[in-house]
Design an enzyme around this catalytic site. Structure first.
Site, PDB file in Angstrom:
ATOM      1  N   GLY A  18      54.396 -37.203  24.369  1.00 37.84           N
ATOM      2  CA  GLY A  18      54.828 -37.156  22.981  1.00 37.84           C
ATOM      3  C   GLY A  18      55.586 -35.914  22.589  1.00 37.84           C
ATOM      4  O   GLY A  18      55.986 -35.767  21.441  1.00 37.84           O
ATOM      5  N   ASP A  55      64.801 -15.031  16.680  1.00 39.61           N
ATOM      6  CA  ASP A  55      65.144 -15.420  18.043  1.00 39.61           C
ATOM      7  C   ASP A  55      64.493 -14.424  18.999  1.00 39.61           C
ATOM      8  O   ASP A  55      64.624 -13.208  18.830  1.00 39.61           O
ATOM      9  CB  ASP A  55      66.672 -15.397  18.207  1.00 39.61           C
ATOM     10  CG  ASP A  55      67.133 -16.072  19.488  1.00 39.61           C
ATOM     11  OD1 ASP A  55      66.441 -15.949  20.509  1.00 39.61           O
ATOM     12  OD2 ASP A  55      68.194 -16.726  19.470  1.00 39.61           O
ATOM     13  N   VAL A  56      63.782 -14.951  20.009  1.00 40.07           N
ATOM     14  CA  VAL A  56      63.074 -14.063  20.939  1.00 40.07           C
ATOM     15  C   VAL A  56      64.021 -13.218  21.779  1.00 40.07           C
ATOM     16  O   VAL A  56      63.595 -12.273  22.441  1.00 40.07           O
ATOM     17  CB  VAL A  56      62.136 -14.861  21.873  1.00 40.07           C
ATOM     18  CG1 VAL A  56      60.999 -15.486  21.096  1.00 40.07           C
ATOM     19  CG2 VAL A  56      62.901 -15.917  22.657  1.00 40.07           C
ATOM     20  N   LYS A 112      56.941 -27.009  36.736  1.00 42.45           N
ATOM     21  CA  LYS A 112      58.273 -26.943  37.347  1.00 42.45           C
ATOM     22  C   LYS A 112      58.596 -25.544  37.871  1.00 42.45           C
ATOM     23  O   LYS A 112      59.606 -25.342  38.538  1.00 42.45           O
ATOM     24  CB  LYS A 112      59.331 -27.402  36.337  1.00 42.45           C
ATOM     25  CG  LYS A 112      59.200 -28.882  35.990  1.00 42.45           C
ATOM     26  CD  LYS A 112      60.185 -29.313  34.938  1.00 42.45           C
ATOM     27  CE  LYS A 112      60.051 -30.808  34.660  1.00 42.45           C
ATOM     28  NZ  LYS A 112      58.743 -31.202  34.158  1.00 42.45           N
TER      29      LYS A 112
END
Length: 651
Positions: free
Chosen positions: A476, A366-367, A434
């Site tokens: 996709g 986990d980063v 975003k």
């Protein structure tokens, strides 16, 4: 007992449970049976030839009796069948080559028998066989063997296609690729398609036919001219049309309720697949106006070849494609880090099969956990980091902002700090459109991560080049709109669109990852590279076209429901902020955005405050601090809009 077993076993082989004959089980005739039938044809031809020649008022030689002649000739033909392997191919797939083998076999047998006959004459002054008899026997044998193969081929084709729904189609184009696909359709076992004709774009052919079918010109009268033929669909072959021409044809065809299919150039067909498997209904991805990307493989190869590469989020949509593309440049070692166990395992199975020569290390981590990441940097001499690990789904992140803060911001900070500490060459961060003038937590966290790596680069405390790449939606990817629409159409609808006027930029996953690799070669550190996303797509139009491509009518077969904007969602995505300046690069599809950068200390202090609020699960306090760090972050359709009110800002 044996008879009962034979009867039961025969029933199992020949009949289904519903008492229909299972003729489709006979996929091929055994070779011994083919040889036996061919020999029977030889014997039958012998006696038929004897009857024919007997009526020609000639006398047969009496060296051998008729039965002896029959045995002798049969043995010669039997030997020739083995020499020329006339039995080796599957009869149902007989081609000109197989017919040629049969002809050569029969001709060689007749020639050999003639040589034997004349050799005997030279020694004993008597002939064994009449030459006209040998000639007629050879022709009849060839005709019999040919008829056997044509009959079996036709019977097999009839049985395999019995009750099968077949589409009457036209093939666009009259070039070699289109004609090759037409030939493949005509000889296919599973005739899902019936070739009705070809379509010319440039010239009108009046009486000329190809493969026995006419050629039509694509003009204003085209759809009217094919109406009597009851055509069901069009097949587009290869890439002979550009995207705008393809869209024009598809739109007109869909108005006529025609199905649209795509077939790759026949040289690109999968060898183990039949014709039907290679011809597929065209996908919406094929119709988006995208242009091929030209990569500078030399530059990419220079910084990836024989290097140790770390890809975070390596099992995700973007990360896994980066891994696939990096694998082609033969890195020294490729480290794939992700916290999702099952996708990571699936990717490992795929990569070890596709790229067995590449040295992989699959790291479940986990980063957010600095100690775990530091062990990775200690164990491997990492040269390049592609940081694709992130939470990305806007509505979900809007409801769970703490996780986005910890992964998108704290995870990036941790990874970037370790990259600088261990002196890696390049750190390439995957960001999103975003992040520009963000209206949601996801976008704001990604912008905060961009700001940190830019500030870290500005401090120049290490030789690491920190590069950010920013692009829009990828086709996709997990949870993206097109797979979502496909599933809704499959389930009978409705297709849900959040707003009638909402538009989005789209790029394919391979395109996005190619540009990420290319941008990694161009950056000197601190840049934000923006990709040319092409023309924006109106989501309502996308939904309608996808329904039509499925052979359905929008509003009748499948309803389209407008459900309203989701939390944090905006109508129009942007790739550049108002304050940004855009600079060209040597790659036409990559631009450089120049944003103002903050001092590292200021960014870090605000991130510490945001992280502290996250630890306390203080969502409002956390988002409030995030809006200070990213002042252009204005929430839309979200509970955090109240933080943008003047009274809250003054506080």
């Amino acid at each position: 007992m044996k008879w009962r077993y034979f009867r039961v076993r025969s029933k199992q082989i020949l009949w289904n449970e519903d008492n229909r004959v299972k003729l489709r089980n006979f996929n091929y005739l055994p070779r011994w049976l083919v040889i036996a039938i061919d020999l029977a044809i030889v014997i039958f031809s012998f006696f038929l030839s004897f009857l024919v020649v007997s009526n020609l008022n000639v006398s047969f030689y009496d060296v051998l009796t008729r039965p002896q002649e029959c045995v002798f000739i049969s043995l010669v033909y039997f030997a020739s069948f083995f020499i020329f392997s006339t039995y080796a191919g599957l009869i149902r797939h007989s081609t000109f080559v197989d017919i040629f083998k049969i002809a050569i076999s029969c001709g060689a047998s007749a020639l050999f028998l003639s040589i034997i006959s004349y050799s005997y004459y030279g020694i004993f002054e008597k002939k064994i066989f009449l030459f006209p008899f040998l000639l007629i026997n050879s022709v009849l044998t060839f005709a019999g063997m040919l008829m056997l193969r044509l009959t079996v081929k036709s019977l097999y084709s009839f049985i395999m296609n019995m009750g099968r729904k077949r589409h009457r189609v036209l093939i666009l184009g009259v070039n070699d690729d289109s004609i090759a696909v037409g030939e493949a359709l005509s000889i296919a076992d599973h005739k899902n398609f019936v070739l009705v004709g070809f379509v010319s774009f440039n010239k009108r052919y009046k009486k000329l036919k190809i493969l026995g079918v006419p050629i039509f010109k694509f003009d204003n009268l085209f759809f009217g001219s094919i109406l009597p033929l009851k055509v069901n669909g069009l097949i587009l072959v290869g890439n002979q049309l550009d995207t705008s021409e393809k869209n024009n044809i598809v739109d007109k065809a869909l108005e006529q309720n025609l199905r649209i299919y795509h077939a790759p150039s026949i040289t690109q067909w999968e060898n183990d697949a039949d014709v039907t498997s290679n011809i597929k209904e065209i996908q919406i991805e094929d119709l988006l106006e995208r242009h091929p990307i030209k990569l500078d493989d030399t530059q990419i190869n220079s910084y990836l070849n024989d290097k140790t590469i770390l890809v975070t989020g390596g099992a995700g949509s973007i990360g896994s494609e980066i891994v696939r593309q990096v694998s082609r440049y033969k890195p020294k070692q490729l480290l794939i880090l992700d916290q999702a166990e099952s996708p990571l395992h699936t990717l490992e199975l795929e990569l070890r099969q596709q790229f067995p020569e590449v040295s992989y290390e699959f790291i479940l981590a986990d980063v957010r956990k600095k100690n775990r990441l530091e062990k990775v940097f200690e164990a491997y001499e990492v040269s390049v980091v592609f940081h694709a690990a992130a939470y990305k789904h806007v509505p979900l992140i809007e409801r769970n902002p703490t996780e986005a803060i910890q992964v998108n911001i704290i995870g990036t900070v941790t990874l970037a700090d370790l990259s600088a500490q261990y002196g890696i060459d390049r750190f390439v961060m995957v960001s999103t459109d975003k992040a520009v003038n963000p209206t949601n937590v996801m976008g704001a966290t990604k912008r905060a991560a961009e700001m940190y790596v830019q500030a870290l680069m500005q401090e120049r405390q290490s030789n690491t080049k920190f590069i950010t790449t920013r692009f829009g939606n990828v086709l996709g990817s997990n949870g993206s709109v097109i797979p979502h629409f496909k599933e809704q159409i499959k389930n009978g609808g409705p297709v849900t669109v959040t707003h009638e006027n909402i538009i989005r930029y789209f790029m394919t996953i391979p395109e996005a990852c190619q540009l990420v690799l290319q941008a990694g070669t161009m950056g000197q550190g601190g840049e934000v590279f923006v990709f040319d996303m092409g023309k924006p797509v109106k989501i309502m139009d996308l939904a309608k076209k996808m329904i039509k491509l499925s052979g359905l009518i929008p509003g009748e077969d499948i309803e389209i429901s407008v459900i309203g904007l989701r939390p944090g969602e905006k109508l129009y995505e942007e790739l550049l902020s108002d304050q940004s300046t855009t600079l060209p690069t040597h790659h036409e599809k990559i631009m450089r955005a120049k944003d103002d950068t903050m001092f590292l200390e200021d960014v870090m202090n605000l991130i510490i405050e945001i992280a502290a609020a996250a630890e306390q699960s203080d969502d409002l306090g956390m988002i409030g601090k995030l809006k200070v760090l990213v002042p252009e972050f204005k929430s839309e359709n979200s509970v955090y809009e109240l933080l943008d009110l003047p009274s809250c800002s003054d506080e």
